[in-house]
Design a protein around this motif. Structure first.
Motif, PDB file in Angstrom:
ATOM      1  N   HIS A   6       0.817  -1.206   0.000  1.00  0.00           N
ATOM      2  CA  HIS A   6       0.000   0.000   0.000  1.00  0.00           C
ATOM      3  C   HIS A   6       0.859   1.267   0.000  1.00  0.00           C
ATOM      4  O   HIS A   6       0.478   2.275   0.584  1.00  0.00           O
ATOM      5  N   GLU A  50      -1.032   4.034   1.969  1.00  0.00           N
ATOM      6  CA  GLU A  50      -2.290   4.617   1.495  1.00  0.00           C
ATOM      7  C   GLU A  50      -2.184   6.137   1.593  1.00  0.00           C
ATOM      8  O   GLU A  50      -1.267   6.711   1.060  1.00  0.00           O
ATOM      9  N   ASP A  83      -6.524   4.443  12.223  1.00  0.00           N
ATOM     10  CA  ASP A  83      -6.169   3.090  12.641  1.00  0.00           C
ATOM     11  C   ASP A  83      -7.156   2.066  12.077  1.00  0.00           C
ATOM     12  O   ASP A  83      -6.753   0.983  11.653  1.00  0.00           O
ATOM     13  N   LYS A  84      -8.437   2.409  12.057  1.00  0.00           N
ATOM     14  CA  LYS A  84      -9.450   1.496  11.505  1.00  0.00           C
ATOM     15  C   LYS A  84      -9.254   1.291  10.006  1.00  0.00           C
ATOM     16  O   LYS A  84      -9.384   0.171   9.507  1.00  0.00           O
ATOM     17  N   ASN A  85      -8.933   2.360   9.285  1.00  0.00           N
ATOM     18  CA  ASN A  85      -8.670   2.230   7.847  1.00  0.00           C
ATOM     19  C   ASN A  85      -7.451   1.351   7.589  1.00  0.00           C
ATOM     20  O   ASN A  85      -7.456   0.516   6.683  1.00  0.00           O
ATOM     21  N   GLU A  87      -6.328  -0.939   9.574  1.00  0.00           N
ATOM     22  CA  GLU A  87      -6.693  -2.299   9.975  1.00  0.00           C
ATOM     23  C   GLU A  87      -7.408  -3.022   8.833  1.00  0.00           C
ATOM     24  O   GLU A  87      -7.179  -4.211   8.607  1.00  0.00           O
ATOM     25  N   LYS A  88      -8.235  -2.301   8.094  1.00  0.00           N
ATOM     26  CA  LYS A  88      -8.921  -2.894   6.929  1.00  0.00           C
ATOM     27  C   LYS A  88      -7.920  -3.366   5.876  1.00  0.00           C
ATOM     28  O   LYS A  88      -8.211  -4.270   5.105  1.00  0.00           O
ATOM     29  N   LEU A  89      -6.743  -2.734   5.854  1.00  0.00           N
ATOM     30  CA  LEU A  89      -5.681  -3.121   4.915  1.00  0.00           C
ATOM     31  C   LEU A  89      -4.806  -4.240   5.484  1.00  0.00           C
ATOM     32  O   LEU A  89      -3.869  -4.680   4.841  1.00  0.00           O
ATOM     33  N   GLY A  90      -5.111  -4.657   6.719  1.00  0.00           N
ATOM     34  CA  GLY A  90      -4.369  -5.758   7.333  1.00  0.00           C
ATOM     35  C   GLY A  90      -3.295  -5.334   8.312  1.00  0.00           C
ATOM     36  O   GLY A  90      -2.550  -6.173   8.825  1.00  0.00           O
ATOM     37  N   TYR A  91      -3.199  -4.040   8.608  1.00  0.00           N
ATOM     38  CA  TYR A  91      -2.164  -3.543   9.519  1.00  0.00           C
ATOM     39  C   TYR A  91      -2.680  -3.448  10.949  1.00  0.00           C
ATOM     40  O   TYR A  91      -3.842  -3.157  11.186  1.00  0.00           O
ATOM     41  N   THR A  92      -1.782  -3.666  11.902  1.00  0.00           N
ATOM     42  CA  THR A  92      -2.042  -3.397  13.305  1.00  0.00           C
ATOM     43  C   THR A  92      -1.252  -2.145  13.663  1.00  0.00           C
ATOM     44  O   THR A  92      -0.093  -2.013  13.268  1.00  0.00           O
TER      45      THR A  92
END
Length: 121
Positions: A6, A50, A83-85, A87-92
């Motif tokens: 990303h 992103e 953080d939520k966006n 997380e949708k990409l697979g990140y913590t």
């Protein structure tokens, strides 16, 4: 650059400027905990992801570490949405306050190492 990282090329210049303007807490965390594979993983500083720039990112672990200064006290909802966006990409995202890094680095490092260990299960 793999598409799954990303990476946002358009933020590259801004990220480079941020690297040269790092806070004392960011520099300390980088030098004492995250640089040169000290965690056995490669972290990158001020990495475009992103539409955001992560303070520190490990592509392999899909882990982002943020060091929040005083200005983040006023941006809680914005940071939570970011953080939520991510997380949708697979990140913590792990967040630490400047003060934590400067006054209790051992606990910050322990938290990061525990997350890495737990993520390997």
């Amino acid at each position: 650059m793999s598409s799954n990282s990303h990476y946002n090329k358009s933020l590259r210049t801004f990220a480079k400027a941020l690297r040269s303007e790092s806070t004392k807490a960011e520099v300390r965390l980088w030098c004492e905990v995250l640089s040169k594979g000290k965690t056995s993983y490669t972290f990158l500083r001020q990495r475009p992801v992103e539409n955001y720039i992560a303070d520190f990112m490990c592509k392999e672990l899909k882990l982002i570490i943020e060091v929040d200064g005083y200005s983040h006290n006023l941006k809680f909802a914005e940071d939570e949405g970011r953080d939520k966006n991510l997380e949708k990409l697979g990140y913590t995202t792990l967040r630490f306050k400047d003060e934590e890094v400067m006054k209790d680095l051992a606990n910050v490092e322990r938290t990061i190492r525990c997350w890495i260990k737990d993520s390997q299960v």
